[in-house]
Design a protein around this motif. Structure first.
Motif, PDB file in Angstrom:
ATOM      1  N   PHE A   1      -7.251   2.074  -7.562  1.00  0.00           N
ATOM      2  CA  PHE A   1      -6.181   1.230  -7.024  1.00  0.00           C
ATOM      3  C   PHE A   1      -6.144   1.243  -5.510  1.00  0.00           C
ATOM      4  O   PHE A   1      -6.019   0.197  -4.878  1.00  0.00           O
ATOM      5  N   VAL A   2      -6.247   2.404  -4.920  1.00  0.00           N
ATOM      6  CA  VAL A   2      -6.127   2.499  -3.463  1.00  0.00           C
ATOM      7  C   VAL A   2      -7.310   1.828  -2.783  1.00  0.00           C
ATOM      8  O   VAL A   2      -7.129   1.062  -1.827  1.00  0.00           O
ATOM      9  N   PHE A   3      -8.506   2.072  -3.272  1.00  0.00           N
ATOM     10  CA  PHE A   3      -9.651   1.411  -2.644  1.00  0.00           C
ATOM     11  C   PHE A   3      -9.635  -0.090  -2.907  1.00  0.00           C
ATOM     12  O   PHE A   3     -10.039  -0.870  -2.050  1.00  0.00           O
ATOM     13  N   PHE A   4      -9.145  -0.519  -4.056  1.00  0.00           N
ATOM     14  CA  PHE A   4      -9.012  -1.943  -4.328  1.00  0.00           C
ATOM     15  C   PHE A   4      -8.044  -2.580  -3.341  1.00  0.00           C
ATOM     16  O   PHE A   4      -8.325  -3.636  -2.772  1.00  0.00           O
ATOM     17  N   ILE A   5      -6.923  -1.926  -3.093  1.00  0.00           N
ATOM     18  CA  ILE A   5      -5.939  -2.448  -2.152  1.00  0.00           C
ATOM     19  C   ILE A   5      -6.499  -2.430  -0.736  1.00  0.00           C
ATOM     20  O   ILE A   5      -6.364  -3.407   0.012  1.00  0.00           O
ATOM     21  N   LEU A   6      -7.142  -1.331  -0.341  1.00  0.00           N
ATOM     22  CA  LEU A   6      -7.691  -1.247   1.011  1.00  0.00           C
ATOM     23  C   LEU A   6      -8.791  -2.268   1.251  1.00  0.00           C
ATOM     24  O   LEU A   6      -8.847  -2.892   2.313  1.00  0.00           O
ATOM     25  N   VAL A   7      -9.653  -2.464   0.279  1.00  0.00           N
ATOM     26  CA  VAL A   7     -10.724  -3.455   0.435  1.00  0.00           C
ATOM     27  C   VAL A   7     -10.136  -4.852   0.510  1.00  0.00           C
ATOM     28  O   VAL A   7     -10.573  -5.671   1.331  1.00  0.00           O
TER      29      VAL A   7
ATOM     30  N   ALA B   1      -8.867  -9.575   3.731  1.00  0.00           N
ATOM     31  CA  ALA B   1      -7.849 -10.502   4.241  1.00  0.00           C
ATOM     32  C   ALA B   1      -7.839 -10.515   5.769  1.00  0.00           C
ATOM     33  O   ALA B   1      -7.724 -11.580   6.391  1.00  0.00           O
ATOM     34  N   ILE B   2      -7.975  -9.359   6.383  1.00  0.00           N
ATOM     35  CA  ILE B   2      -8.017  -9.293   7.845  1.00  0.00           C
ATOM     36  C   ILE B   2      -9.261 -10.007   8.366  1.00  0.00           C
ATOM     37  O   ILE B   2      -9.187 -10.766   9.342  1.00  0.00           O
TER      38      ILE B   2
ATOM     39  N   PHE C   1       0.826  -1.202   0.000  1.00  0.00           N
ATOM     40  CA  PHE C   1       0.000   0.000   0.000  1.00  0.00           C
ATOM     41  C   PHE C   1       0.863   1.257   0.000  1.00  0.00           C
ATOM     42  O   PHE C   1       0.595   2.195  -0.735  1.00  0.00           O
ATOM     43  N   ILE C   2       1.894   1.264   0.842  1.00  0.00           N
ATOM     44  CA  ILE C   2       2.761   2.447   0.966  1.00  0.00           C
ATOM     45  C   ILE C   2       3.469   2.745  -0.357  1.00  0.00           C
ATOM     46  O   ILE C   2       3.605   3.914  -0.743  1.00  0.00           O
ATOM     47  N   VAL C   3       3.885   1.702  -1.063  1.00  0.00           N
ATOM     48  CA  VAL C   3       4.591   1.908  -2.329  1.00  0.00           C
ATOM     49  C   VAL C   3       3.664   2.567  -3.353  1.00  0.00           C
ATOM     50  O   VAL C   3       4.038   3.542  -4.015  1.00  0.00           O
ATOM     51  N   VAL C   4       2.447   2.053  -3.470  1.00  0.00           N
ATOM     52  CA  VAL C   4       1.486   2.631  -4.416  1.00  0.00           C
ATOM     53  C   VAL C   4       1.120   4.046  -4.003  1.00  0.00           C
ATOM     54  O   VAL C   4       1.048   4.954  -4.840  1.00  0.00           O
ATOM     55  N   PHE C   5       0.912   4.255  -2.704  1.00  0.00           N
ATOM     56  CA  PHE C   5       0.539   5.574  -2.212  1.00  0.00           C
ATOM     57  C   PHE C   5       1.641   6.599  -2.491  1.00  0.00           C
ATOM     58  O   PHE C   5       1.369   7.708  -2.971  1.00  0.00           O
ATOM     59  N   CYS C   6       2.881   6.246  -2.203  1.00  0.00           N
ATOM     60  CA  CYS C   6       4.002   7.168  -2.456  1.00  0.00           C
ATOM     61  C   CYS C   6       4.221   7.393  -3.952  1.00  0.00           C
ATOM     62  O   CYS C   6       4.589   8.498  -4.369  1.00  0.00           O
TER      63      CYS C   6
END
Length: 105
Positions: free
Chosen positions: A64-70, A75-76, A1-6
């Motif tokens: 992308f960000v919402f896909f990763i967050l969802v 997963a959690i 997530f951090i890599v995509v966000f940055c």
């Protein structure tokens, strides 16, 4: 997530840093993208700064960000469900044990 966000923060900084105050530094781009995740954004300023790149970066970032967050959230939840299911198979709580004992009588 951090890599995509940055990576998106750097892209927004490079694309809009000279035009928009919200992206004039890398750290302000990070902050503004965090606000976009929370739902606070000015889409018209992005579109007016660059009518092609603004909407493209915005929509790809949101997708992308919402896909990763969802996916992280699912997963959690899946891991928590598996953990609870394992625990209930090995050690049932008192209520379940008493109910089973009552049914066996």
């Amino acid at each position: 997530f951090i890599v995509v966000f940055c990576a998106y923060a750097q892209a927004f900084y490079m694309a809009f840093g000279m035009d928009l105050k919200e992206f004039d530094t890398f750290y302000s781009a990070l902050y503004t993208l965090f606000l976009i995740i929370l739902g606070e954004f000015d889409f018209e300023s992005l579109r007016s700064a660059n009518y092609l790149l603004g909407p493209f970066l915005f929509f790809t970032f949101v997708i992308f960000v919402f896909f990763i967050l969802v996916n992280m959230f699912v997963a959690i939840l899946g891991e928590a469900h598996a953990s609870v299911a394992r625990r209930t198979l090995t050690e049932p709580d008192d209520f379940v044990r008493l109910m089973r004992a009552g049914w066996r009588r």
